[in-house]
Design a protein around this motif. Structure first.
Motif, PDB file in Angstrom:
ATOM      1  N   ASP A 199       0.799  -1.225   0.000  1.00  0.00           N
ATOM      2  CA  ASP A 199       0.000   0.000   0.000  1.00  0.00           C
ATOM      3  C   ASP A 199       0.838   1.286   0.000  1.00  0.00           C
ATOM      4  O   ASP A 199       2.013   1.294   0.314  1.00  0.00           O
ATOM      5  N   GLN A 200       0.174   2.349  -0.351  1.00  0.00           N
ATOM      6  CA  GLN A 200       0.790   3.667  -0.497  1.00  0.00           C
ATOM      7  C   GLN A 200       1.409   4.180   0.806  1.00  0.00           C
ATOM      8  O   GLN A 200       2.488   4.748   0.805  1.00  0.00           O
ATOM      9  N   ASN A 201       0.715   3.975   1.925  1.00  0.00           N
ATOM     10  CA  ASN A 201       1.238   4.462   3.211  1.00  0.00           C
ATOM     11  C   ASN A 201       2.626   3.905   3.497  1.00  0.00           C
ATOM     12  O   ASN A 201       3.515   4.631   3.932  1.00  0.00           O
ATOM     13  N   PHE A 202       2.805   2.614   3.272  1.00  0.00           N
ATOM     14  CA  PHE A 202       4.101   1.987   3.504  1.00  0.00           C
ATOM     15  C   PHE A 202       5.155   2.583   2.580  1.00  0.00           C
ATOM     16  O   PHE A 202       6.278   2.869   3.012  1.00  0.00           O
ATOM     17  N   MET A 203       4.787   2.786   1.330  1.00  0.00           N
ATOM     18  CA  MET A 203       5.735   3.326   0.356  1.00  0.00           C
ATOM     19  C   MET A 203       6.161   4.753   0.726  1.00  0.00           C
ATOM     20  O   MET A 203       7.226   5.202   0.357  1.00  0.00           O
ATOM     21  N   GLU A 204       5.317   5.445   1.485  1.00  0.00           N
ATOM     22  CA  GLU A 204       5.628   6.811   1.910  1.00  0.00           C
ATOM     23  C   GLU A 204       6.266   6.860   3.300  1.00  0.00           C
ATOM     24  O   GLU A 204       6.428   7.929   3.868  1.00  0.00           O
ATOM     25  N   GLY A 205       6.597   5.684   3.851  1.00  0.00           N
ATOM     26  CA  GLY A 205       7.319   5.641   5.113  1.00  0.00           C
ATOM     27  C   GLY A 205       6.496   5.346   6.352  1.00  0.00           C
ATOM     28  O   GLY A 205       7.040   5.235   7.448  1.00  0.00           O
ATOM     29  N   GLU A 206       5.197   5.195   6.210  1.00  0.00           N
ATOM     30  CA  GLU A 206       4.338   4.885   7.348  1.00  0.00           C
ATOM     31  C   GLU A 206       4.206   3.365   7.440  1.00  0.00           C
ATOM     32  O   GLU A 206       3.349   2.758   6.787  1.00  0.00           O
ATOM     33  N   THR A 207       5.032   2.743   8.263  1.00  0.00           N
ATOM     34  CA  THR A 207       5.170   1.289   8.236  1.00  0.00           C
ATOM     35  C   THR A 207       4.303   0.542   9.247  1.00  0.00           C
ATOM     36  O   THR A 207       4.260  -0.681   9.219  1.00  0.00           O
ATOM     37  N   TYR A 208       3.619   1.233  10.123  1.00  0.00           N
ATOM     38  CA  TYR A 208       2.860   0.569  11.194  1.00  0.00           C
ATOM     39  C   TYR A 208       1.900  -0.489  10.661  1.00  0.00           C
ATOM     40  O   TYR A 208       1.802  -1.593  11.201  1.00  0.00           O
ATOM     41  N   TYR A 209       1.172  -0.180   9.610  1.00  0.00           N
ATOM     42  CA  TYR A 209       0.129  -1.075   9.102  1.00  0.00           C
ATOM     43  C   TYR A 209       0.715  -2.364   8.543  1.00  0.00           C
ATOM     44  O   TYR A 209       0.108  -3.423   8.640  1.00  0.00           O
TER      45      TYR A 209
END
Length: 157
Positions: free
Chosen positions: A99-109
């Motif tokens: 997902d996009q969030n992970f690609m932008e550095g938000e790894t929690y999910y």
């Protein structure tokens, strides 16, 4: 008896997967409860009663706005990931799986997931190569709607 929540995002697309999963888990004395976006807030509040929750992708955890889930989180993709799992486009595969969030550095999910159930080895190999620390969370299970165990026998060729 153990209890699992399975998120059905789109009724017609996800029902075959949900029914098949329920049959498999029932053999292991695991009860499956189905839900959707309408009861997402309730699942978020009462996640502790489930031994596991299964979502179609990490995006669904982002709706909880950094909520800390009190259960095991799994992802079973119900759409799209098979189409984009081309070795020629590893960044697209990574974005589709993580997902996009992970690609932008938000790894929690992604980090909070116990396992990612993938359709095939292309996705597995690409994610393992790009993000080796995630390899232990990846498992290839086949296509959730086209696997021969799911299809009705009269439609098999």
């Amino acid at each position: 008896m153990r209890l699992v929540y399975f998120h059905i995002d789109e009724l017609y697309r996800d029902t075959a997967v949900a029914i098949h999963l329920k049959k498999i888990l029932k053999k292991n004395k695991i009860k499956v409860i189905f839900g959707n976006r309408r009861n997402y807030r309730l699942i978020k509040m009462f996640s502790w009663i489930f031994d596991a929750v299964i979502f179609p992708k990490p995006l669904f955890l982002s709706f909880a706005k950094n909520h800390k889930w009190n259960t095991n989180i799994y992802y079973l993709y119900t759409e799209n990931i098979g189409i984009i799992a081309n070795k020629k486009y590893p960044a697209m595969v990574a974005k589709g799986v993580l997902d996009q969030n992970f690609m932008e550095g938000e790894t929690y999910y992604v980090d909070s997931a116990k396992r990612f159930f993938l359709w095939g080895w292309n996705s597995f190999n690409i994610i393992s190569k790009l993000y080796p620390h995630l390899k232990s969370k990846l498992k290839v299970v086949g296509h959730p709607r086209h696997d021969q165990n799911i299809l009705n026998k009269k439609y098999k060729r």
